[in-house]
Design a protein around this motif. Structure first.
Motif, PDB file in Angstrom:
ATOM      1  N   UNK A 174       0.825  -1.203   0.000  1.00  0.00           N
ATOM      2  CA  UNK A 174       0.000   0.000   0.000  1.00  0.00           C
ATOM      3  C   UNK A 174       0.865   1.262   0.000  1.00  0.00           C
ATOM      4  N   UNK A 175       1.891   1.282   0.839  1.00  0.00           N
ATOM      5  CA  UNK A 175       2.785   2.445   0.884  1.00  0.00           C
ATOM      6  C   UNK A 175       3.557   2.592  -0.434  1.00  0.00           C
ATOM      7  N   UNK A 176       3.961   1.482  -0.999  1.00  0.00           N
ATOM      8  CA  UNK A 176       4.688   1.537  -2.275  1.00  0.00           C
ATOM      9  C   UNK A 176       3.804   2.137  -3.359  1.00  0.00           C
ATOM     10  N   UNK A 177       2.550   1.710  -3.416  1.00  0.00           N
ATOM     11  CA  UNK A 177       1.635   2.222  -4.433  1.00  0.00           C
ATOM     12  C   UNK A 177       1.345   3.711  -4.227  1.00  0.00           C
ATOM     13  N   UNK A 178       1.276   4.145  -2.980  1.00  0.00           N
ATOM     14  CA  UNK A 178       1.044   5.563  -2.702  1.00  0.00           C
ATOM     15  C   UNK A 178       2.205   6.414  -3.194  1.00  0.00           C
ATOM     16  N   UNK A 179       3.438   5.900  -3.026  1.00  0.00           N
ATOM     17  CA  UNK A 179       4.621   6.662  -3.430  1.00  0.00           C
ATOM     18  C   UNK A 179       4.916   6.546  -4.928  1.00  0.00           C
ATOM     19  N   UNK A 180       4.586   5.404  -5.530  1.00  0.00           N
ATOM     20  CA  UNK A 180       4.914   5.172  -6.943  1.00  0.00           C
ATOM     21  C   UNK A 180       3.669   4.696  -7.686  1.00  0.00           C
ATOM     22  N   UNK A 181       2.689   5.580  -7.859  1.00  0.00           N
ATOM     23  CA  UNK A 181       1.401   5.183  -8.453  1.00  0.00           C
ATOM     24  C   UNK A 181       1.495   4.762  -9.918  1.00  0.00           C
ATOM     25  N   UNK A 182       2.578   5.101 -10.611  1.00  0.00           N
ATOM     26  CA  UNK A 182       2.697   4.746 -12.032  1.00  0.00           C
ATOM     27  C   UNK A 182       3.232   3.332 -12.241  1.00  0.00           C
ATOM     28  N   UNK A 183       3.657   2.671 -11.160  1.00  0.00           N
ATOM     29  CA  UNK A 183       4.187   1.306 -11.271  1.00  0.00           C
ATOM     30  C   UNK A 183       3.053   0.311 -11.038  1.00  0.00           C
ATOM     31  N   UNK A 184       2.842  -0.559 -11.999  1.00  0.00           N
ATOM     32  CA  UNK A 184       1.805  -1.585 -11.856  1.00  0.00           C
ATOM     33  C   UNK A 184       2.355  -2.756 -11.034  1.00  0.00           C
ATOM     34  N   UNK A 185       1.682  -3.065  -9.926  1.00  0.00           N
ATOM     35  CA  UNK A 185       2.108  -4.156  -9.042  1.00  0.00           C
ATOM     36  C   UNK A 185       1.154  -5.336  -9.203  1.00  0.00           C
ATOM     37  N   UNK A 186       1.706  -6.511  -9.466  1.00  0.00           N
ATOM     38  CA  UNK A 186       0.888  -7.718  -9.581  1.00  0.00           C
ATOM     39  C   UNK A 186       1.378  -8.763  -8.571  1.00  0.00           C
ATOM     40  N   UNK A 187       0.490  -9.703  -8.201  1.00  0.00           N
ATOM     41  CA  UNK A 187       0.798 -10.683  -7.157  1.00  0.00           C
ATOM     42  C   UNK A 187       0.655 -12.109  -7.667  1.00  0.00           C
ATOM     43  N   UNK A 188       1.520 -12.979  -7.143  1.00  0.00           N
ATOM     44  CA  UNK A 188       1.454 -14.398  -7.480  1.00  0.00           C
ATOM     45  C   UNK A 188       1.763 -15.195  -6.212  1.00  0.00           C
ATOM     46  N   UNK A 189       0.770 -15.943  -5.708  1.00  0.00           N
ATOM     47  CA  UNK A 189       1.037 -16.770  -4.536  1.00  0.00           C
ATOM     48  C   UNK A 189       1.816 -18.008  -4.971  1.00  0.00           C
ATOM     49  N   UNK A 190       2.962 -18.253  -4.347  1.00  0.00           N
ATOM     50  CA  UNK A 190       3.785 -19.413  -4.679  1.00  0.00           C
ATOM     51  C   UNK A 190       4.740 -19.709  -3.535  1.00  0.00           C
ATOM     52  N   UNK A 191       5.195 -20.937  -3.459  1.00  0.00           N
ATOM     53  CA  UNK A 191       6.147 -21.306  -2.417  1.00  0.00           C
ATOM     54  C   UNK A 191       7.494 -20.649  -2.688  1.00  0.00           C
ATOM     55  N   UNK A 192       8.367 -20.686  -1.693  1.00  0.00           N
ATOM     56  CA  UNK A 192       9.689 -20.084  -1.856  1.00  0.00           C
ATOM     57  C   UNK A 192      10.446 -20.706  -3.019  1.00  0.00           C
ATOM     58  N   UNK A 193      10.419 -22.033  -3.136  1.00  0.00           N
ATOM     59  CA  UNK A 193      11.138 -22.702  -4.206  1.00  0.00           C
ATOM     60  C   UNK A 193      10.545 -22.368  -5.569  1.00  0.00           C
ATOM     61  N   UNK A 194       9.231 -22.222  -5.633  1.00  0.00           N
ATOM     62  CA  UNK A 194       8.601 -21.808  -6.887  1.00  0.00           C
ATOM     63  C   UNK A 194       9.002 -20.388  -7.250  1.00  0.00           C
ATOM     64  N   UNK A 195       9.206 -19.545  -6.242  1.00  0.00           N
ATOM     65  CA  UNK A 195       9.631 -18.169  -6.493  1.00  0.00           C
ATOM     66  C   UNK A 195      11.000 -18.130  -7.169  1.00  0.00           C
ATOM     67  N   UNK A 196      11.925 -18.963  -6.696  1.00  0.00           N
ATOM     68  CA  UNK A 196      13.268 -18.984  -7.279  1.00  0.00           C
ATOM     69  C   UNK A 196      13.203 -19.357  -8.758  1.00  0.00           C
ATOM     70  N   UNK A 197      12.388 -20.333  -9.083  1.00  0.00           N
ATOM     71  CA  UNK A 197      12.217 -20.758 -10.474  1.00  0.00           C
ATOM     72  C   UNK A 197      11.580 -19.640 -11.302  1.00  0.00           C
TER      73      UNK A 197
END
Length: 304
Positions: free
Chosen positions: A110-133
């Motif tokens: 939320x704070x990041x979006x308030x400071x940098x509203x032009x950056x599109x933030x997307x989310x992906x739920x995944x395990x730590x090992x899936x994140x590395x891949x």
């Protein structure tokens, strides 16, 4: 020696036949044979046993094949990571483990979006090992996980060490007092751990905490994810050791108790591609530290 030589040789080694390898590579067989011959001449060793049917690799060929596969994989990872870093659109794709949503991650975003509203933030739920891949494939730009794992292509920053607590069914004898518990108190309980796969995961981290105390839980139940673990705790099927922030998952039929064991902690990891120092990532890291400062959470500051 060029990457195409490696691709040609790997195709021949895997197909065990020049004709099939040529079709796979969409080239004629004679040029493929010449390329393999030139590769052997450059290396000064035979890679393929002459006249073998089906085709067999020499000892040197087997060694070269294994390392050629590794180099081609690294080249593919480098391509994906570079394309992601060079993406013109200002986006930030984040991978996260579920438990971080009950902590400070929502405030950070939320704070990041308030400071940098032009950056599109997307989310992906995944395990730590899936994140590395996903980082190496260019699917995400940053990962928030918990499992410490080394990868030469990934830089990992420990943001903080979060205390572990125990989730108990409401009405459980151990839940009737606010007194902190010890891991020994859970010895005869059914311990519910997550995620079941892929491993290593937070499940192994929890088991490691018990192992350090030479404690083996009476019974272990593995489930797919955090929400299922908490649901089973609520149903009286067992207890679960979870990060302190999971207390944000309010349920009337689940009680949370602190653990006295000092080593019962779980790191929150910030993972990025090695050498990726994009403006978005630097700003995200600074936002995290700013939120930690306001929350009075101690940390060791690092920079990209």
């Amino acid at each position: 020696m060029e990457l195409r030589h490696l691709r040609y040789f790997v195709a021949v080694a895997e197909e065990k036949n020049f004709t099939r390898a040529a079709k796979r590579l969409f080239i004629a067989q004679p040029p493929l044979s010449r390329q393999i011959q030139q590769l052997e001449e450059e290396l000064g060793v035979e890679l393929i046993e002459k006249g073998s049917r089906p085709l067999r690799l020499t000892e040197a060929g087997t060694f070269f094949h294994a390392h050629a596969q590794e180099l081609l994989a690294k080249a593919a990872e480098l391509k994906s990571m570079t394309q992601r870093v060079g993406k013109i659109d200002r986006t930030l794709s984040m991978g996260f483990v579920a438990s971080t949503l009950y902590g400070l991650l929502p405030d950070i975003v939320r704070h990041f979006r308030e400071q940098y509203p032009t950056v599109e933030v997307t989310f992906h739920e995944m395990t730590t090992m899936q994140q590395l891949k996903a980082l190496k494939e260019g699917t995400i730009d940053v990962g928030f996980g918990r499992v410490k794992s080394e990868d030469p292509n990934i830089r990992r920053i420990v943001l903080r060490e979060e205390r572990l607590i125990v989730a108990l069914p409401a009405g459980h004898p151990l839940a009737l007092s606010d007194t902190p518990l010890s891991l020994v108190d859970l010895l005869m309980e059914t311990l519910i751990i997550y995620p079941k796969a892929p491993r290593p995961s937070f499940a192994d981290q929890v088991l490691g905490v018990f192992s350090e105390r030479s404690i083996l839980p009476h019974k272990i139940m593995e489930v797919r994810e955090l929400q299922i673990a908490i649901g089973l705790v609520a149903a009286g099927e067992g207890v679960a050791v979870v990060p302190d922030s999971v207390q944000g998952m309010k349920r009337n039929n689940v009680a949370y108790r602190a653990l006295t064991d000092r080593h019962a902690v779980s790191p929150v990891m910030f993972s990025v591609r090695k050498m990726d120092t994009s403006e978005e990532l630097r700003n995200m890291l600074e936002t995290i530290y700013s939120v930690y400062d306001r929350a009075g959470i101690s940390y060791i500051r690092e920079s990209l």
